[in-house]
Design a protein around this motif. Structure first.
Motif, short mmCIF file in Angstrom:
data_model
loop_
_atom_site.label_atom_id
_atom_site.label_comp_id
_atom_site.label_asym_id
_atom_site.label_seq_id
_atom_site.Cartn_x
_atom_site.Cartn_y
_atom_site.Cartn_z
N THR A 161 47.02 36.16 44.91
CA THR A 161 48.34 36.77 44.77
C THR A 161 49.16 36.01 43.74
O THR A 161 49.89 36.61 42.94
N PHE A 220 48.09 37.11 40.39
CA PHE A 220 48.57 38.48 40.17
C PHE A 220 50.04 38.47 39.73
O PHE A 220 50.43 39.17 38.79
N ILE A 221 50.84 37.65 40.37
CA ILE A 221 52.26 37.54 40.02
C ILE A 221 52.41 37.01 38.59
O ILE A 221 53.19 37.55 37.79
N THR A 227 51.22 39.72 36.04
CA THR A 227 52.07 40.91 36.05
C THR A 227 53.44 40.65 35.43
O THR A 227 54.04 41.54 34.83
N THR A 228 53.94 39.43 35.57
CA THR A 228 55.29 39.14 35.09
C THR A 228 55.33 38.42 33.75
O THR A 228 56.41 38.20 33.20
N THR A 278 60.09 41.25 41.69
CA THR A 278 59.69 42.10 42.82
C THR A 278 59.42 43.53 42.36
O THR A 278 58.50 44.18 42.86
N THR A 337 55.95 43.54 40.43
CA THR A 337 54.77 43.27 41.26
C THR A 337 54.67 44.17 42.49
O THR A 337 53.62 44.27 43.10
#
Length: 200
Positions: A10, A13-14, A17-18, A36, A39
């Motif tokens: 996770t 992934f954060i 994604t950011t 937020t 994601t």
């Protein structure tokens, strides 16, 4: 007590994604809401994997630099001579290759400009990346001098710093004026500089 993320998967992934958001909106300008929304995770999920937003920002910077370095290294691996390596380094940043990098432009330029007075931990990371890049280019030039590809009177450190400054300056001009041709023009000057130090 040392912070331990709930899930490395996770967490990654954060970061991935950011990355484009931080690199576009800035490390200070990116909000928790931005994270937020991008994601689709809750605030608790973000802070379950990072101690605070600054920690996310630092991890994102590391990720964007790793992506940048991979592109540069792949270009250098194809070069056979030290001169070709310098030209390949310059070539990776031309306007045609922009889409290969993380959205938002050069992370060194973005983070360096933003962090110089306000985010010391990030500034230190930028400083290390700049130092590592200089050393790599300096090493290529020094090896090229020994191989008689470059003139023996060439100052390797000065040349490496100048090439880096031309790349970063060209990126700044191209992006702020929205004229990619400015970037390519500056990079042509960098290529001319490489030709000028060559023995050929």
């Amino acid at each position: 007590m040392k912070f331990t993320p709930r899930s490395e998967e996770t967490r990654q992934f954060i970061i991935e994604t950011t990355a484009g958001i931080f690199n576009t909106k800035g490390y200070a300008g990116t909000s928790l809401t931005d994270l937020t929304e991008a994601t689709k995770l809750t605030k608790g999920s973000i802070y379950g994997n990072f101690e605070n937003k600054e920690e996310v920002a630092l991890a994102v910077f590391d990720y964007t630099i790793a992506c940048r370095d991979k592109i540069v290294e792949q270009a250098l691996e194809k070069a056979k001579t030290n001169k070709e390596k310098l030209l390949a380094y310059i070539g990776t940043f031309n306007s045609a290759n922009n889409k290969a990098f993380i959205t938002g432009g050069c992370p060194i330029l973005n983070a360096g400009t933003e962090s110089d007075d306000t985010f010391e931990a990030l500034r230190r990371k930028v400083h290390k990346v700049i130092t590592d890049c200089r050393k790599e280019l300096e090493g290529i030039i020094t090896t090229g001098i020994a191989a008689k590809e470059f003139r023996k009177d060439v100052n390797a450190e000065k040349t490496a710093l100048t090439l880096m400054a031309l790349v970063e300056g060209g990126i700044l001009l191209g992006r702020t004026t929205n004229k990619p041709a400015y970037l390519d023009s500056v990079l042509e000057s960098a290529k001319e500089m490489i030709q000028s130090i060559s023995q050929e």
